[in-house]
Design an enzyme around this catalytic site. Sequence first.
Site, PDB file in Angstrom:
ATOM      1  N   LYS A   1      -0.011   5.333  -6.084  1.00 38.08           N
ATOM      2  CA  LYS A   1      -1.023   5.339  -7.145  1.00 38.08           C
ATOM      3  C   LYS A   1      -1.905   6.575  -7.047  1.00 38.08           C
ATOM      4  O   LYS A   1      -2.134   7.260  -8.047  1.00 38.08           O
ATOM      5  CB  LYS A   1      -1.891   4.086  -7.048  1.00 38.08           C
ATOM      6  CG  LYS A   1      -3.069   4.078  -8.020  1.00 38.08           C
ATOM      7  CD  LYS A   1      -4.090   3.016  -7.620  1.00 38.08           C
ATOM      8  CE  LYS A   1      -4.783   3.369  -6.316  1.00 38.08           C
ATOM      9  NZ  LYS A   1      -5.753   2.337  -5.900  1.00 38.08           N
TER      10      LYS A   1
ATOM     11  N   GLU B   1     -26.588  15.123  -4.068  1.00 35.95           N
ATOM     12  CA  GLU B   1     -28.002  15.272  -3.726  1.00 35.95           C
ATOM     13  C   GLU B   1     -28.886  14.345  -4.552  1.00 35.95           C
ATOM     14  O   GLU B   1     -30.012  14.025  -4.152  1.00 35.95           O
ATOM     15  CB  GLU B   1     -28.452  16.720  -3.886  1.00 35.95           C
ATOM     16  CG  GLU B   1     -28.482  17.237  -5.309  1.00 35.95           C
ATOM     17  CD  GLU B   1     -28.892  18.703  -5.383  1.00 35.95           C
ATOM     18  OE1 GLU B   1     -30.072  18.992  -5.103  1.00 35.95           O
ATOM     19  OE2 GLU B   1     -28.032  19.542  -5.689  1.00 35.95           O
TER      20      GLU B   1
ATOM     21  N   TYR C   1      -9.097  -3.364 -11.636  1.00 36.09           N
ATOM     22  CA  TYR C   1      -8.934  -1.972 -11.203  1.00 36.09           C
ATOM     23  C   TYR C   1      -7.499  -1.477 -11.359  1.00 36.09           C
ATOM     24  O   TYR C   1      -7.274  -0.309 -11.668  1.00 36.09           O
ATOM     25  CB  TYR C   1      -9.444  -1.784  -9.775  1.00 36.09           C
ATOM     26  CG  TYR C   1      -8.563  -2.337  -8.687  1.00 36.09           C
ATOM     27  CD1 TYR C   1      -7.609  -1.541  -8.061  1.00 36.09           C
ATOM     28  CD2 TYR C   1      -8.678  -3.663  -8.266  1.00 36.09           C
ATOM     29  CE1 TYR C   1      -6.807  -2.036  -7.061  1.00 36.09           C
ATOM     30  CE2 TYR C   1      -7.874  -4.167  -7.265  1.00 36.09           C
ATOM     31  CZ  TYR C   1      -6.941  -3.356  -6.662  1.00 36.09           C
ATOM     32  OH  TYR C   1      -6.139  -3.853  -5.685  1.00 36.09           O
TER      33      TYR C   1
ATOM     34  N   HIS D   1     -27.712  21.272  -1.512  1.00 37.17           N
ATOM     35  CA  HIS D   1     -27.777  21.834  -2.874  1.00 37.17           C
ATOM     36  C   HIS D   1     -26.878  23.062  -2.989  1.00 37.17           C
ATOM     37  O   HIS D   1     -26.815  23.870  -2.066  1.00 37.17           O
ATOM     38  CB  HIS D   1     -29.227  22.225  -3.180  1.00 37.17           C
ATOM     39  CG  HIS D   1     -29.407  22.773  -4.558  1.00 37.17           C
ATOM     40  ND1 HIS D   1     -29.415  21.978  -5.677  1.00 37.17           N
ATOM     41  CD2 HIS D   1     -29.585  24.054  -4.983  1.00 37.17           C
ATOM     42  CE1 HIS D   1     -29.589  22.740  -6.748  1.00 37.17           C
ATOM     43  NE2 HIS D   1     -29.707  24.000  -6.345  1.00 37.17           N
TER      44      HIS D   1
ATOM     45  N   CYS E   1       0.823  -1.214   0.000  1.00 30.37           N
ATOM     46  CA  CYS E   1       0.000   0.000   0.000  1.00 30.37           C
ATOM     47  C   CYS E   1       0.857   1.263   0.000  1.00 30.37           C
ATOM     48  O   CYS E   1       0.677   2.145  -0.827  1.00 30.37           O
ATOM     49  CB  CYS E   1      -0.937  -0.002   1.195  1.00 30.37           C
ATOM     50  SG  CYS E   1      -1.967   1.485   1.290  1.00 30.37           S
TER      51      CYS E   1
ATOM     52  N   CYS F   1      -1.371   1.671  -3.106  1.00 29.11           N
ATOM     53  CA  CYS F   1      -2.412   2.693  -2.948  1.00 29.11           C
ATOM     54  C   CYS F   1      -1.875   4.116  -2.883  1.00 29.11           C
ATOM     55  O   CYS F   1      -2.389   5.007  -3.559  1.00 29.11           O
ATOM     56  CB  CYS F   1      -3.229   2.433  -1.682  1.00 29.11           C
ATOM     57  SG  CYS F   1      -3.550   0.709  -1.306  1.00 29.11           S
TER      58      CYS F   1
END
Length: 463
Positions: free
Chosen positions: A51, A444, A180, A439, A43, A48
């Site tokens: 990346k 939303e 992925y 909003h 990681c 991770c």
Amino acid sequence: MNGYDYDLFVIGGGSGGVRAGRLAGAMGKKVGLAEEYRMGGTCVIRGCVPKKLYVYASQFSEHFEDSAGFGWSLGAARFDWQKLVAAKNREIARLEGLYRKGLESNAVEVFASRAELVDAHTIELKADGRRVTAEQILIATGGRPNRQESLPGHELCISSNEAFDLEQLPESIVIAGGGYIAVEFANIFHGLGVKTTLVYRGREILSRFDHDLRQLLQETMVAKGINIILGAVFDRVEKRAAGGLRVSLSNGEVLDVDQAMLALGRVPNTAGLGLERAGVATDKAGAVVVDDYMRTSVPHIWAVGDVTNRVQLTPVAIHEAMCVLETAFKNNPTRPDHELIATAVFSQPEIGTVGISEEEAARTCADVEVYRALFRPMKNTLSGRNEKMLMKLVVDANSRKVLGVHIMGQDAGEMAQLLGISLKAGATKDDFDRTMAVHPTAAEELVTMYTPSYRIIDGKRID
């Protein structure tokens, strides 16, 4: 310590191993930890963290383009690959130092050495041949890229390990894979100006994700200029006399590129650990076999993270490590909870998802409601970018429980983390409907989709 050198000895200094070692040390246990490379594991060092840093770097090309629509005028942009690599290295060194400091501050003895099991209680440190014993042993050696050694010319290809530290940025690259890792790197290289081709044997990328996410992301990547070749695999990789590589595909196509990358999944890092000498069982893939409490076939030997080849995610390894300590040292048997794990794919645009897909829901539920919103986010209006954003809720029509939430668009991963709490708490569609919207936000849409886009009854879609 019942005559042993350590209460706990951890093999592997990745996220799971470090968390277990640090917390066990904080409990007052005598702990040893061996790591043969650098502290932080996949990681932090080659996964991770770098990346995500490279994802950020690759997004600026689009940010510069979008700024014109908001009134900005910029000069010619120039990217310096070596500068990015150097900055990444400094950040990783900082994080590695923090990992090491956390261990040392809790009296964990750290060994810069490969460690192998001699028997069920004995570990040999290969750096100097020293042998130590431990009452409890934790295997946390993670995984490594699948090098596909049966592929002629595989040694000419890079993996995700090498991609972060190339001497120079290639002008062109072909990537094998559709998961992925392959998808993220395809977007990273493309965003940095590299001519990018993705080759995948399946019909659509990201085969384990919801169909709408897969399809829309694939369409968006192609529209950006990423070449995606489906239904094919690498047949052979060869050096070209003029420099670079020639990649022959199973469909007859031949690609001349500067770099070829294999992103074909990861395999458990168990080779040569001496597991058989200790009596620790592994499966056909080489993964350590564990029970629900992360205990191996030897009661006092445990395993967490990618080495078990179950859920290959850093937070899962950390969670499993904490459960091991509860079970082994606190007389509190604790099972890791692998249900409803939120996850993200840092593609561009990114994906955030938690729960089951529409396809899985249709197989397991008699009546499914699907709420779906596909729209152009506000940021893309003035910029002129045509990318769409997708929000999708999968609901059990009978219980009203939200079974899955799937998002593609900016900050989808951040949303998925928060939505993971809602789904873990058992939120229903009525709970979503009662929640007031913020909003103007893209999120939303998640609480303003009041009418199903369609239903799936007994496996049949009804619009």
